[in-house]
Design a protein around this motif. Structure first.
Motif, PDB file in Angstrom:
ATOM      1  N   THR A 377     -12.297  -1.596 -15.804  1.00 51.81           N
ATOM      2  CA  THR A 377     -12.401  -1.216 -17.069  1.00 51.81           C
ATOM      3  C   THR A 377     -11.102  -0.240 -17.531  1.00 51.81           C
ATOM      4  O   THR A 377     -10.266  -0.585 -16.758  1.00 51.81           O
ATOM      5  CB  THR A 377     -13.603  -0.222 -17.201  1.00 51.81           C
ATOM      6  N   LEU A 378     -11.177   0.196 -18.809  1.00 47.05           N
ATOM      7  CA  LEU A 378     -10.091   0.802 -19.054  1.00 47.05           C
ATOM      8  C   LEU A 378      -9.743   2.137 -18.370  1.00 47.05           C
ATOM      9  O   LEU A 378      -8.703   2.436 -18.480  1.00 47.05           O
ATOM     10  CB  LEU A 378     -10.027   1.147 -20.698  1.00 47.05           C
ATOM     11  N   SER A 379     -10.655   2.614 -17.791  1.00 48.30           N
ATOM     12  CA  SER A 379     -10.460   3.905 -16.949  1.00 48.30           C
ATOM     13  C   SER A 379     -10.749   3.687 -15.462  1.00 48.30           C
ATOM     14  O   SER A 379     -11.899   3.605 -15.093  1.00 48.30           O
ATOM     15  CB  SER A 379     -11.309   5.227 -17.596  1.00 48.30           C
ATOM     16  N   THR A 380      -9.755   3.613 -14.466  1.00 54.26           N
ATOM     17  CA  THR A 380     -10.024   3.259 -13.349  1.00 54.26           C
ATOM     18  C   THR A 380      -8.918   3.766 -12.261  1.00 54.26           C
ATOM     19  O   THR A 380      -7.987   3.737 -12.802  1.00 54.26           O
ATOM     20  CB  THR A 380     -10.079   1.689 -13.060  1.00 54.26           C
ATOM     21  N   VAL A 410       3.868   2.180  -3.452  1.00 55.38           N
ATOM     22  CA  VAL A 410       3.116   1.235  -3.999  1.00 55.38           C
ATOM     23  C   VAL A 410       2.004   2.186  -4.674  1.00 55.38           C
ATOM     24  O   VAL A 410       2.158   2.293  -5.999  1.00 55.38           O
ATOM     25  CB  VAL A 410       2.412   0.477  -3.109  1.00 55.38           C
ATOM     26  N   ASN A 411       1.381   3.147  -4.042  1.00 53.61           N
ATOM     27  CA  ASN A 411       0.287   4.033  -4.492  1.00 53.61           C
ATOM     28  C   ASN A 411       1.192   4.930  -5.690  1.00 53.61           C
ATOM     29  O   ASN A 411       0.542   5.185  -6.651  1.00 53.61           O
ATOM     30  CB  ASN A 411      -0.241   5.059  -3.628  1.00 53.61           C
ATOM     31  N   GLU A 412       2.185   5.559  -5.591  1.00 52.83           N
ATOM     32  CA  GLU A 412       2.866   6.224  -6.391  1.00 52.83           C
ATOM     33  C   GLU A 412       3.390   5.596  -7.596  1.00 52.83           C
ATOM     34  O   GLU A 412       3.087   5.982  -8.759  1.00 52.83           O
ATOM     35  CB  GLU A 412       4.099   7.111  -5.820  1.00 52.83           C
ATOM     36  N   GLY A 413       3.821   4.210  -7.351  1.00 53.53           N
ATOM     37  CA  GLY A 413       4.291   3.320  -8.572  1.00 53.53           C
ATOM     38  C   GLY A 413       2.869   3.036  -9.460  1.00 53.53           C
ATOM     39  O   GLY A 413       3.122   3.073 -10.450  1.00 53.53           O
ATOM     40  N   LEU A 414       1.963   2.737  -8.947  1.00 50.12           N
ATOM     41  CA  LEU A 414       0.790   2.475  -9.615  1.00 50.12           C
ATOM     42  C   LEU A 414      -0.052   3.672 -10.384  1.00 50.12           C
ATOM     43  O   LEU A 414      -0.207   3.723 -11.660  1.00 50.12           O
ATOM     44  CB  LEU A 414      -0.459   1.838  -8.731  1.00 50.12           C
ATOM     45  N   ALA A 415       0.274   4.888  -9.748  1.00 52.90           N
ATOM     46  CA  ALA A 415      -0.246   6.148 -10.326  1.00 52.90           C
ATOM     47  C   ALA A 415       0.623   6.656 -11.573  1.00 52.90           C
ATOM     48  O   ALA A 415       0.193   6.646 -12.731  1.00 52.90           O
ATOM     49  CB  ALA A 415      -0.004   7.376  -9.534  1.00 52.90           C
ATOM     50  N   PRO A 420      -4.785   6.320 -11.455  1.00 52.44           N
ATOM     51  CA  PRO A 420      -4.611   7.738 -10.843  1.00 52.44           C
ATOM     52  C   PRO A 420      -4.811   7.420  -9.418  1.00 52.44           C
ATOM     53  O   PRO A 420      -5.433   6.592  -8.913  1.00 52.44           O
ATOM     54  CB  PRO A 420      -5.490   8.480 -11.661  1.00 52.44           C
ATOM     55  N   LEU A 421      -4.164   8.371  -8.630  1.00 53.91           N
ATOM     56  CA  LEU A 421      -4.348   8.502  -7.123  1.00 53.91           C
ATOM     57  C   LEU A 421      -5.773   8.916  -6.976  1.00 53.91           C
ATOM     58  O   LEU A 421      -6.391   9.583  -7.805  1.00 53.91           O
ATOM     59  CB  LEU A 421      -3.374   9.426  -6.556  1.00 53.91           C
ATOM     60  N   CYS A 422      -6.550   8.051  -6.015  1.00 52.88           N
ATOM     61  CA  CYS A 422      -7.825   8.182  -5.640  1.00 52.88           C
ATOM     62  C   CYS A 422      -8.254   9.609  -5.006  1.00 52.88           C
ATOM     63  O   CYS A 422      -7.593  10.200  -4.076  1.00 52.88           O
ATOM     64  CB  CYS A 422      -8.188   7.123  -4.636  1.00 52.88           C
ATOM     65  N   LYS A 423      -8.942  10.269  -5.792  1.00 53.66           N
ATOM     66  CA  LYS A 423      -9.362  11.731  -5.323  1.00 53.66           C
ATOM     67  C   LYS A 423      -9.898  11.595  -3.822  1.00 53.66           C
ATOM     68  O   LYS A 423      -9.910  12.900  -3.144  1.00 53.66           O
ATOM     69  CB  LYS A 423     -10.354  12.299  -6.141  1.00 53.66           C
ATOM     70  N   GLY A 424     -10.418  10.544  -3.429  1.00 53.76           N
ATOM     71  CA  GLY A 424     -11.219  10.430  -2.113  1.00 53.76           C
ATOM     72  C   GLY A 424     -10.270   9.867  -1.164  1.00 53.76           C
ATOM     73  O   GLY A 424     -10.762   9.587   0.017  1.00 53.76           O
ATOM     74  N   ASN A 425      -9.009   9.577  -1.630  1.00 57.88           N
ATOM     75  CA  ASN A 425      -8.091   9.163  -0.539  1.00 57.88           C
ATOM     76  C   ASN A 425      -8.350   7.672  -0.264  1.00 57.88           C
ATOM     77  O   ASN A 425      -7.883   7.336   0.878  1.00 57.88           O
ATOM     78  CB  ASN A 425      -7.688   9.870   0.508  1.00 57.88           C
TER      79      ASN A 425
END
Length: 632
Positions: A377-380, A410-415, A420-425
């Motif tokens: 969705t628009l928030s993920t 890659v994770n930082e680029g997507l953020a 957003p970075l996954c809070k659950g890692n």
């Protein structure tokens, strides 16, 4: 005088019925027939209108005033109670009276209530004479969903008037006849025809007008001008073979999704015999606030830095919001968002690969969760991982370190691009999620063989995976291994089913909905999740490859003997909840508030409240199948 009184009653009945679906769309003669035969009856509080013990229903009821409690009876209840309330304009028992069988529900008046009722014979005659009413009875939720989309479009009428309708069939978008030549035509002759007709593409077709290739203006420089191609040679030598094509009945949305997925700007339109009808271009499809699909995709594919991809991410969101305003369906929207987000993620990966030496390492980038199901969705946030294979005679640990460093970029680029970075890692930069194929198999096997609560939670996340970049064979091997392990361990699936049933649909006994303390419903936790969890279990039991909730439902539930109409209703229920989530996120972006997946049912119009109740009923049907299948 008596006739005048009858006319007044018929008129009053008609006026009431015209405020509710499907009566507001019925043919005038059918509506008049219903109004003439409808009898208004009073039902005091606590009285029974219909029960299974009464046998085959003799009447169709339409609530005029008050509330009627529909309560499931017998041993098939999914939760402690299985009941919903019906309000003005709602009908019952459509399924029982259509099938000439007793109702499975007991209907009791919650308040002093009035209901219109027509006899069973009149009901079947109404079904026969009114295609609208017939479609409503056989495709109940789909009919309501269509009306909801129409209402949404009306609420955005000014914006929608400025934009092309995405549900328009491609056959209606075709203008002049497409230019085409046979494959043995000289390239010079084909280019001269393109110039004369002022077109940007030339279709290559056989003698029966069946397309076999295409040459576009963007092909001229790299294929003809720079190589100094001999223009006397046939166009077949420079055309793009097997061009993408869609039938004339496909929608503008279908064409847009194909363009987004394949990165193309032209699509051929063919008839039922695969003969050329015409061409649609990206320019034909979009004028969405000057944000076009081709511009977004071209911006992604040519991006040389994260800053450019940040702008493309904003454009994806804006385009999605415009499509919401047009009333495009949830399935199409989530596919659209996923297709463009996939392209963006792959470009972030490609940019990161330029900074990391991974040549010769056999790996794949996994998407988990909603992205793994094509349901963003628009928030993920991010849910991803890596699967890889260690070459023989090489130390695995140095390879893992290099992959983790790459994944971190890659994770930082997507953020930076709005994911957003996954809070659950749950990210590929987590060493626990950068595993070899054998390690992933062992991890899955451990969860399946010892299914404690954490293992069941992990399964609900990591079993919804797909490959976004790299060696897709690794993903197929892991999927086949997973399906084999779960089919061999029915106790694991039974525990997953038991876990899924712990979250019942938020349907109230007296009130329409069970709300949380803040007066809202979490449409992700208490809505979409119910469909996702059930579909996952069905798919694992049967061994379905797809990770998409909708495809899992269509393939697995239909194999269990469920009718096509029932499957369609379940899918429509899931789609409506997804649409409400998207609309809530749309509003969040407009006024700056934080709604995300929560919705206050009191803010919905009567039609959408009614559809939401029906969507939750479909979720309850899925849970009932789980309960019966696993004897829970």
């Amino acid at each position: 005088m008596a006739q005048n009184a009858t006319d007044l009653l018929v008129g009053a009945s008609t006026d009431f019925l015209q405020h509710f679906s499907p009566f507001n769309g019925m043919e005038p003669e059918a509506l008049a027939y219903l109004a003439r035969h409808a009898v208004l009856a009073f039902h005091p509080r606590g009285s029974e209108l219909l029960t299974p013990a009464m046998g085959e229903p003799r009447h169709l009821f339409i609530v005029q005033r008050g509330k009627i409690l529909a309560r499931q009876t017998g041993p098939t209840a999914v939760t402690e109670y299985t009941a919903i309330t019906l309000g003005p304009g709602e009908c019952f028992p459509i399924g029982a009276i259509s099938a000439h069988r007793p109702s499975t529900n007991a209907y009791v008046a919650v308040d002093d209530s009035f209901c219109f009722q027509i006899g069973a014979d009149e009901f079947h005659e109404l079904v026969r004479m009114s295609p609208v009413f017939h479609r409503f009875c056989t495709q109940y939720i789909a009919t309501l969903l269509n009306q909801s989309r129409q209402q949404l479009q009306a609420s955005f009428s000014q914006r929608a008037a400025e934009q092309q309708t995405m549900t328009t069939p491609l056959g209606q978008l075709i203008g002049k006849e497409a230019a085409w030549v046979t494959p043995d035509t000289s390239t010079r002759a084909a280019l001269e025809m393109m110039n004369e007709r002022h077109v940007g593409s030339m279709v290559v077709a056989d003698d029966d007008r069946r397309p076999i290739g295409i040459l576009t203006r963007s092909d001229l420089l790299p294929r003809i001008v720079l190589p100094g191609f001999d223009l006397t040679r046939p166009i077949a030598e420079v055309m793009t073979a097997n061009p993408h094509q869609l039938p004339a009945s496909a929608s503008a949305y279908d064409a847009a999704l194909a363009m987004a997925t394949h990165g193309i700007s032209h699509l051929l339109v063919v008839d039922n015999d695969d003969r050329l009808r015409g061409i649609v271009s990206e320019r034909d499809l979009f004028s969405l606030q000057r944000t076009s699909l081709r511009q977004i995709r071209a911006g992604i594919d040519s991006a040389q830095d994260i800053a450019t991809l940040q702008r493309a991410s904003g454009d994806i969101r804006q385009l999605a919001l415009n499509l919401i305003a047009q009333g495009v369906g949830a399935e199409q929207l989530t596919q659209f968002i996923s297709a463009l987000n996939d392209a963006l993620t792959r470009r972030v990966i490609a940019l990161a690969l330029e900074h990391h030496e991974l040549y010769g390492i056999d790996f794949a980038w996994f998407a988990f969760g909603s992205e793994g199901r094509h349901e963003q969705t628009l928030s993920t946030d991010q849910d991803n991982g890596i699967v890889w294979q260690c070459p023989e005679l090489r130390d695995a640990e140095p390879i893992r370190i290099r992959l983790i460093d790459f994944a971190r970029e890659v994770n930082e680029g997507l953020a930076a691009c709005g994911f957003p970075l996954c809070k659950g890692n749950i990210m590929a930069s987590n060493p626990e999620l950068c595993l070899t194929l054998e390690q992933w198999k062992n991890r899955f096997a451990a969860w399946i063989n010892e299914p404690d609560p954490q293992a069941l939670l992990n399964a609900s996340i990591f079993f919804d995976f797909r490959v976004l970049h790299g060696n897709e064979r690794l993903g197929h091997q892991l999927r086949r291994s997973l399906n084999k392990m779960t089919r061999a361990n029915p106790n694991f699936l039974r525990l997953m089913a038991s876990n899924a049933l712990k979250a019942p649909p938020p349907l109230g006994r007296i009130r329409d909905f069970v709300l949380e303390e803040d007066g809202t419903i979490d449409l992700k936790k208490s809505g979409a999740r119910l469909f996702v969890d059930a579909a996952r279990i069905f798919a694992l039991r049967i061994g379905i490859e797809s990770s998409s909730t909708v495809e899992r439902l269509r393939q697995s539930v239909s194999k269990s003997g469920v009718s096509a109409d029932e499957v369609a209703a379940m899918v429509d229920g899931f789609h409506f909840i997804q649409m409400l989530r998207l609309r809530s996120q749309h509003l969040e972006s407009e006024d700056g508030t934080t709604r995300d997946n929560r919705i206050d049912p009191d803010t919905l119009n009567e039609l959408d409240r009614r559809i939401l109740k029906e969507a939750f009923r479909q979720a309850r049907k899925l849970q009932l199948r789980l309960k019966l299948d696993y004897q829970l």
